[in-house]
Design a protein around this motif. Structure first.
Motif, PDB file in Angstrom:
ATOM      1  N   VAL A   1     -55.593  22.805 -53.229  1.00 36.53           N
ATOM      2  CA  VAL A   1     -54.226  22.473 -52.838  1.00 36.53           C
ATOM      3  C   VAL A   1     -54.229  22.136 -51.355  1.00 36.53           C
ATOM      4  O   VAL A   1     -54.861  22.832 -50.552  1.00 36.53           O
ATOM      5  N   THR A   2     -53.531  21.061 -50.998  1.00 35.60           N
ATOM      6  CA  THR A   2     -53.414  20.662 -49.599  1.00 35.60           C
ATOM      7  C   THR A   2     -51.944  20.564 -49.225  1.00 35.60           C
ATOM      8  O   THR A   2     -51.148  19.954 -49.955  1.00 35.60           O
ATOM      9  N   LEU A   3     -51.581  21.172 -48.117  1.00 33.55           N
ATOM     10  CA  LEU A   3     -50.240  21.017 -47.565  1.00 33.55           C
ATOM     11  C   LEU A   3     -50.359  20.256 -46.259  1.00 33.55           C
ATOM     12  O   LEU A   3     -51.084  20.674 -45.355  1.00 33.55           O
ATOM     13  N   THR A   4     -49.665  19.127 -46.184  1.00 36.47           N
ATOM     14  CA  THR A   4     -49.625  18.327 -44.962  1.00 36.47           C
ATOM     15  C   THR A   4     -48.301  18.600 -44.270  1.00 36.47           C
ATOM     16  O   THR A   4     -47.232  18.390 -44.860  1.00 36.47           O
ATOM     17  N   ASP A   5     -48.352  19.079 -43.033  1.00 34.37           N
ATOM     18  CA  ASP A   5     -47.116  19.423 -42.338  1.00 34.37           C
ATOM     19  C   ASP A   5     -46.521  18.191 -41.662  1.00 34.37           C
ATOM     20  O   ASP A   5     -47.060  17.073 -41.759  1.00 34.37           O
ATOM     21  N   GLN A   6     -45.428  18.392 -40.968  1.00 34.49           N
ATOM     22  CA  GLN A   6     -44.704  17.274 -40.376  1.00 34.49           C
ATOM     23  C   GLN A   6     -45.522  16.558 -39.309  1.00 34.49           C
ATOM     24  O   GLN A   6     -45.367  15.357 -39.093  1.00 34.49           O
ATOM     25  N   ALA A   7     -46.418  17.296 -38.668  1.00 34.75           N
ATOM     26  CA  ALA A   7     -47.258  16.702 -37.637  1.00 34.75           C
ATOM     27  C   ALA A   7     -48.461  15.962 -38.211  1.00 34.75           C
ATOM     28  O   ALA A   7     -49.236  15.380 -37.470  1.00 34.75           O
ATOM     29  N   GLY A   8     -48.627  16.012 -39.549  1.00 33.54           N
ATOM     30  CA  GLY A   8     -49.744  15.344 -40.183  1.00 33.54           C
ATOM     31  C   GLY A   8     -50.972  16.220 -40.333  1.00 33.54           C
ATOM     32  O   GLY A   8     -52.003  15.760 -40.846  1.00 33.54           O
ATOM     33  N   LYS A   9     -50.897  17.475 -39.924  1.00 35.35           N
ATOM     34  CA  LYS A   9     -52.033  18.386 -40.055  1.00 35.35           C
ATOM     35  C   LYS A   9     -52.128  18.886 -41.480  1.00 35.35           C
ATOM     36  O   LYS A   9     -51.124  19.252 -42.088  1.00 35.35           O
ATOM     37  N   GLN A  10     -53.352  18.925 -42.000  1.00 34.45           N
ATOM     38  CA  GLN A  10     -53.581  19.356 -43.378  1.00 34.45           C
ATOM     39  C   GLN A  10     -54.108  20.785 -43.416  1.00 34.45           C
ATOM     40  O   GLN A  10     -54.950  21.173 -42.615  1.00 34.45           O
ATOM     41  N   HIS A  11     -53.572  21.539 -44.386  1.00 35.96           N
ATOM     42  CA  HIS A  11     -53.975  22.926 -44.600  1.00 35.96           C
ATOM     43  C   HIS A  11     -54.368  23.049 -46.070  1.00 35.96           C
ATOM     44  O   HIS A  11     -53.655  22.563 -46.946  1.00 35.96           O
ATOM     45  N   GLN A  12     -55.473  23.730 -46.360  1.00 36.33           N
ATOM     46  CA  GLN A  12     -55.972  23.815 -47.727  1.00 36.33           C
ATOM     47  C   GLN A  12     -56.112  25.255 -48.194  1.00 36.33           C
ATOM     48  O   GLN A  12     -56.276  26.178 -47.399  1.00 36.33           O
ATOM     49  N   ALA A  13     -56.012  25.433 -49.511  1.00 37.77           N
ATOM     50  CA  ALA A  13     -56.206  26.734 -50.152  1.00 37.77           C
ATOM     51  C   ALA A  13     -56.542  26.466 -51.610  1.00 37.77           C
ATOM     52  O   ALA A  13     -56.551  25.319 -52.076  1.00 37.77           O
ATOM     53  N   SER A  14     -56.825  27.542 -52.333  1.00 41.05           N
ATOM     54  CA  SER A  14     -57.171  27.394 -53.742  1.00 41.05           C
ATOM     55  C   SER A  14     -55.948  27.358 -54.654  1.00 41.05           C
ATOM     56  O   SER A  14     -56.051  26.938 -55.802  1.00 41.05           O
ATOM     57  N   ASP A  15     -54.793  27.811 -54.145  1.00 36.04           N
ATOM     58  CA  ASP A  15     -53.580  27.801 -54.965  1.00 36.04           C
ATOM     59  C   ASP A  15     -52.367  27.633 -54.070  1.00 36.04           C
ATOM     60  O   ASP A  15     -52.409  27.920 -52.861  1.00 36.04           O
ATOM     61  N   VAL A  16     -51.272  27.168 -54.666  1.00 36.93           N
ATOM     62  CA  VAL A  16     -50.064  26.859 -53.904  1.00 36.93           C
ATOM     63  C   VAL A  16     -49.397  28.122 -53.389  1.00 36.93           C
ATOM     64  O   VAL A  16     -48.908  28.167 -52.250  1.00 36.93           O
ATOM     65  N   ALA A  17     -49.339  29.173 -54.215  1.00 31.90           N
ATOM     66  CA  ALA A  17     -48.619  30.384 -53.831  1.00 31.90           C
ATOM     67  C   ALA A  17     -49.172  30.984 -52.545  1.00 31.90           C
ATOM     68  O   ALA A  17     -48.413  31.333 -51.629  1.00 31.90           O
ATOM     69  N   SER A  18     -50.505  31.124 -52.450  1.00 26.84           N
ATOM     70  CA  SER A  18     -51.089  31.707 -51.247  1.00 26.84           C
ATOM     71  C   SER A  18     -50.939  30.781 -50.043  1.00 26.84           C
ATOM     72  O   SER A  18     -50.719  31.246 -48.911  1.00 26.84           O
ATOM     73  N   LEU A  19     -51.018  29.469 -50.281  1.00 23.67           N
ATOM     74  CA  LEU A  19     -50.893  28.516 -49.177  1.00 23.67           C
ATOM     75  C   LEU A  19     -49.483  28.514 -48.607  1.00 23.67           C
ATOM     76  O   LEU A  19     -49.294  28.555 -47.387  1.00 23.67           O
TER      77      LEU A  19
END
Length: 210
Positions: free
Chosen positions: A107-125
């Motif tokens: 799972v990848t979450l891209t924030d408003q600044a364009g930075k990407q954050h990754q984890a194995s599942d959405v809940a923990s991310l």
């Protein structure tokens, strides 16, 4: 977190608190509820079989989040299929503040600044970055008004066979209203207001468009 600046959740809270309060207060209006059954009827089982065949959907919804005494609102654009999810979260002013992309592996979450954050599942991310848990694994079925098949659940049912409540994976899900809609050629009674609660986290989704 899920803000105009993901590192400053209180700023987002100040901007959107009034919108969340309006949604919350509207939810306080009580209406008589029909008698509920704790046993799935034949119509309940048929509805479950029908909607279990839905593997893809797209929706737009209003999202309200409450946790730790804070309240936020957003608009959600969600595209789901069995292999991927694309979930875009917008401020009430229309600015995209987060993009969540789920694949079978990560799972990848891209924030408003364009930075990407990754984890194995959405809940923990989402808990790590936003402060609250988004139960995406179950939500893709709960939003249809059905349980997912991977764990036990309890339910109460309306006279028409639709769940009034579900309890699964330590989440309690309540449905306020249903409307008939079609998804990928499947027509069924679908919930338009879904409330979820786990401990201090409360989510409310109001469907605007399937």
């Amino acid at each position: 977190m899920l803000t105009l600046n993901l590192c400053k959740p209180l700023a987002w809270g100040r901007i959107f608190a009034s919108c969340f309060l309006a949604i919350t207060l509207a939810a306080c209006n009580t209406v008589p509820k029909p008698p509920l059954s704790q046993t799935a009827s034949a119509s309940s089982q048929q509805r479950l079989q029908t909607l279990a065949a839905v593997k893809q959907f797209s929706l737009e919804a209003k999202l309200a989040v409450q946790y730790n005494g804070k309240g936020y609102t957003a608009r959600l654009d969600w595209q789901h299929d069995g292999q991927e999810d694309h979930m875009r979260i917008f401020s009430p002013l229309g600015q995209q503040v987060a993009l969540i992309h789920r694949t079978a592996d990560s799972v990848t979450l891209t924030d408003q600044a364009g930075k990407q954050h990754q984890a194995s599942d959405v809940a923990s991310l989402t808990e790590r970055l936003l402060g609250w848990r988004l139960p995406l694994a179950g939500l893709s079925q709960w939003i249809l008004g059905i349980p997912h098949p991977a764990s036990p659940y309890q339910a109460s049912y309306l006279p028409g066979g639709e769940p009034a409540t579900l309890t699964q994976d330590d989440w309690r899900i309540e449905y306020d209203d249903y409307q008939t809609a079609s998804i990928k050629g499947i027509t069924a009674s679908l919930p338009y207001t879904t409330r979820l609660q786990q401990q201090d986290v409360r989510l409310k989704l109001v469907i605007q468009h399937w």
